[in-house]
Design a protein around this motif. Structure first.
Motif, PDB file in Angstrom:
ATOM      1  N   TYR A  93       0.800  -1.223   0.000  1.00  0.00           N
ATOM      2  CA  TYR A  93       0.000   0.000   0.000  1.00  0.00           C
ATOM      3  C   TYR A  93       0.838   1.283   0.000  1.00  0.00           C
ATOM      4  O   TYR A  93       0.286   2.372   0.027  1.00  0.00           O
ATOM      5  CB  TYR A  93      -0.963   0.008   1.189  1.00  0.00           C
ATOM      6  N   GLY A 125       3.212   4.278  -1.606  1.00  0.00           N
ATOM      7  CA  GLY A 125       2.982   5.029  -2.839  1.00  0.00           C
ATOM      8  C   GLY A 125       3.480   4.335  -4.082  1.00  0.00           C
ATOM      9  O   GLY A 125       2.928   4.506  -5.164  1.00  0.00           O
ATOM     10  N   GLY A 173      -0.860   0.597  -3.875  1.00  0.00           N
ATOM     11  CA  GLY A 173      -0.705   2.010  -3.544  1.00  0.00           C
ATOM     12  C   GLY A 173      -0.486   2.888  -4.762  1.00  0.00           C
ATOM     13  O   GLY A 173      -0.962   4.028  -4.815  1.00  0.00           O
ATOM     14  N   GLN A 174       0.205   2.352  -5.795  1.00  0.00           N
ATOM     15  CA  GLN A 174       0.506   3.180  -6.971  1.00  0.00           C
ATOM     16  C   GLN A 174      -0.760   3.588  -7.720  1.00  0.00           C
ATOM     17  O   GLN A 174      -0.768   4.570  -8.435  1.00  0.00           O
ATOM     18  CB  GLN A 174       1.467   2.434  -7.901  1.00  0.00           C
ATOM     19  N   GLU A 205      -2.578   6.369  -5.147  1.00  0.00           N
ATOM     20  CA  GLU A 205      -1.950   7.672  -4.942  1.00  0.00           C
ATOM     21  C   GLU A 205      -2.413   8.736  -5.946  1.00  0.00           C
ATOM     22  O   GLU A 205      -2.708   9.865  -5.551  1.00  0.00           O
ATOM     23  CB  GLU A 205      -0.431   7.556  -4.960  1.00  0.00           C
ATOM     24  N   GLN A 212      -3.894   8.355   0.253  1.00  0.00           N
ATOM     25  CA  GLN A 212      -2.651   7.867   0.816  1.00  0.00           C
ATOM     26  C   GLN A 212      -2.974   6.878   1.919  1.00  0.00           C
ATOM     27  O   GLN A 212      -3.626   7.216   2.905  1.00  0.00           O
ATOM     28  CB  GLN A 212      -1.806   9.029   1.355  1.00  0.00           C
ATOM     29  N   ALA A 263      -0.155   6.944   6.880  1.00  0.00           N
ATOM     30  CA  ALA A 263      -1.265   7.845   7.160  1.00  0.00           C
ATOM     31  C   ALA A 263      -2.266   7.081   8.034  1.00  0.00           C
ATOM     32  O   ALA A 263      -2.182   5.857   8.137  1.00  0.00           O
ATOM     33  CB  ALA A 263      -1.932   8.292   5.852  1.00  0.00           C
TER      34      ALA A 263
END
Lengths: 293, 299
Positions: free
Chosen positions: A135, A137, A142-143, A146, A151, A155
């Motif tokens: 997860y 960035g 995650g990619q 983002e 985020q 976070a």
């Protein structure tokens, strides 16, 4: 959980004082109970009560000053808030997963069923770094999040993701047996009376699984509040933002602030116990209301 | 977690359309459930092994045979070898007293056994620091006698025992309650001694449930992080368990090595899942066979 015994008929014994234990021909009661009590006391009960005693020696002012500090309040809020959110997510998706596993047939169902227990079997630190890798960035998932402005890792949302992972099996495994034992006649009756599937689900199935759902939610929530290993990697641990209460205990211990660590720990235990009591009362109430006690 | 004996139902014969969802809804719900399981469980699991092998097999192997990693693995095995048998004896004793006898305060005892599940692992570690740490209740005495418990191996063992106390007892209590006391009573009437009764009657009856509990207990004992992290002191090669070693490597940005060691723990988790499923399959099989025996039960 003890409410199951309430369905037994009232004991036949006269009103006279019940002996401490019923006589039995089986041996080993004294030895077994004695050992169990001794072990439990030495490992769990005495150390735990020593912590409460320690906090009592601190004095009210020290205790209050510690737990009302903004950083501690923020951590407690995050720990309990994220656990609540994760518990709700798990209740929804746990019910869905349990439903699909019990009611539908599809290839890979047994593997999916076995996979549900992965969070029990996978060490939390491993879960933590794996979720972070996925997860972050630049991670597999995650990619894609983002660019959308979401985020997850580093976070507060990451805390929720980790706690959802940890709590999933609790809901699925408590709801599954109840769904399985649900009598098809009830649903047939509802259909005969003209209910569509959604109405049947809302009015017949959901009330039947609600106690189990609440139990699963409680277990997942209780586990999430105390969770440490899977969270600290993904959370980013920024004070006031993404720092959970268990981490704060560790930070204070590392600074040799035993009074602070104990205060936060006692506060966590008190809130947890109060919430668990509340949820148990709620469950007792809902069981009574639906006549299932 | 008492799902040990929860059998998956035999495929239901086609449900009538009045009590089944439209096919589209079924597909949608199944897809959603599988997507959720995939995103939250499967993808992270794959990520562990992919990241571990990212820099090639040589690096992977080197991370596992490096002395600190070996010492960490050794310590993890040692801790589990003490904590699991201790909780095994406790679980059998507690379940024997609770399931086979009636006494007052039983439900309180069951609640107390479950207590570690409601306590944060970090707090489980903290209680031992407050007991045996330098400023703890027994700290000065221990220091005077040069005994180290916290920030040493005994503390790690104690903290692990704390968090794994309920596992085996929780599996055995419902199982032994369901089995009742008739068989043991018969053994006694036929002249068996207490231990003969236990080894020949009770133990064979509970062996699968016991094994199930041991496997779950072992997985938690070897993977415990929070509680151990508090009492360990993090001395490389001395008081570092495998999960703590993963953390250290990760915090040093040595990701390949961290995931390599983590993949070892993940494999342990997978083995746990497989064994667990095997036991569930086995008990289901035995249940089905017992149910197929004719004439045992009144109609």
């Amino acid at each position: 959980m003890t409410s199951a015994t309430a369905t037994l008929p009232a004991p036949l014994a006269p009103a006279a004082r019940r002996p401490w234990r019923k006589p039995s021909v089986l041996p080993g009661f004294g030895l077994a109970l004695g050992f169990a009590l001794l072990y439990l006391s030495l490992i769990v009960l005495i150390p735990l009560s020593a912590t409460f005693l320690k906090s009592a020696t601190l004095g009210w002012e020290v205790f209050w000053a510690t737990v009302s500090a903004p950083r501690v309040l923020a951590a407690l809020r995050l720990s309990f808030g994220a656990s609540l959110l994760a518990g709700v997510l798990n209740a929804v998706f746990g019910l869905l997963v349990a439903w699909v596993l019990i009611r539908y047939r599809f290839p890979g169902r047994r593997v999916a069923d076995a996979m549900v227990d992965l969070p029990f079997a996978l060490p939390t630190a491993v879960a933590g770094i794996a979720l972070t890798a996925v997860y972050a960035g630049n991670g597999w998932i995650g990619q894609y999040l983002e660019p959308l402005g979401i985020q997850v890792a580093f976070a507060p949302l990451g805390v929720v993701v980790a706690l959802t992972f940890i709590g999933l099996p609790f809901v699925v495994r408590t709801v599954q047996p109840v769904l399985e034992d649900l009598e098809p006649e009830l649903e047939e009756a509802a259909a005969t009376l003209g209910a569509n599937r959604l109405q049947t689900f809302r009015r017949v199935i959901l009330p039947a699984v609600t106690p189990a759902l609440l139990t699963g939610f409680t277990l997942a929530f209780a586990r999430a509040v105390g969770e440490y290993g899977s969270v600290i990697f993904i959370a980013g641990n920024m004070p006031m933002v993404s720092e959970i209460a268990p981490l704060l205990i560790i930070i204070e211990l590392e600074q040799y602030d035993y009074a602070g660590a104990t205060s936060v720990a006692v506060m966590m235990l008190l809130i947890s116990f109060a919430l668990l009591l509340l949820i148990n009362l709620l469950q007792w109430w809902s069981a009574r209301r639906t006549g299932r006690l | 977690m008492s799902a040990a004996t929860l059998p998956l139902p035999a495929p239901v014969a086609t449900r009538s359309s009045a009590t089944a969802e439209p096919r589209l809804v079924r597909w949608l719900l199944t897809g959603l459930a599988l997507a959720f399981l995939g995103l939250f469980l499967l993808v992270p699991l794959f990520a562990v092994f992919t990241e571990a092998l990212r820099k090639g097999f040589e690096t992977y192997l080197a991370a596992l045979v490096e002395p600190d990693a070996l010492a960490a693995i050794q310590l993890t095995l040692l801790v589990a070898a003490i904590a699991v048998p201790a909780n095994l004896v406790f679980g059998v004793a507690a379940a024997w007293a609770i399931a086979k006898f009636d006494f007052r305060g039983k439900s309180l005892l069951i609640t107390l056994i479950d207590l570690p599940f409601a306590v944060s692992p970090v707090i489980a570690g903290l209680v031992y620091v407050l007991m045996f740490g330098a400023q703890g209740w027994f700290g000065p005495w221990l220091q005077a006698h040069d005994i180290k418990i916290v920030f040493a191996v005994p503390g790690i063992v104690l903290a692990t025992m704390f968090v794994t106390v309920p596992f085996i007892a929780r599996e055995l209590i419902p199982l032994m309650q369901a089995q009742g006391t008739e068989e043991e009573e018969a053994a006694r009437v036929l002249g068996a001694s207490g231990w003969q009764m236990f080894w020949r009657v009770t133990l064979p009856n509970i062996k699968w449930g016991l094994l199930y509990g041991v496997i779950l207990c072992n997985a938690r004992a070897m993977g415990e992080f929070g509680a151990v992290s508090v009492v360990s002191g993090h001395v490389r090669g001395l008081t570092n368990t495998t999960p703590l070693h993963v953390e250290i490597l990760y915090n040093e940005y040595n990701f390949a090595a961290a995931f390599a060691v983590a993949s070892l723990l993940a494999s342990l988790g997978l083995v746990t899942l497989v064994l667990k499923s095997l036991i569930e399959w086995k008990t289901r099989h035995e249940l089905a066979r017992a149910a197929a025996l004719p004439g045992e039960r009144p109609a």
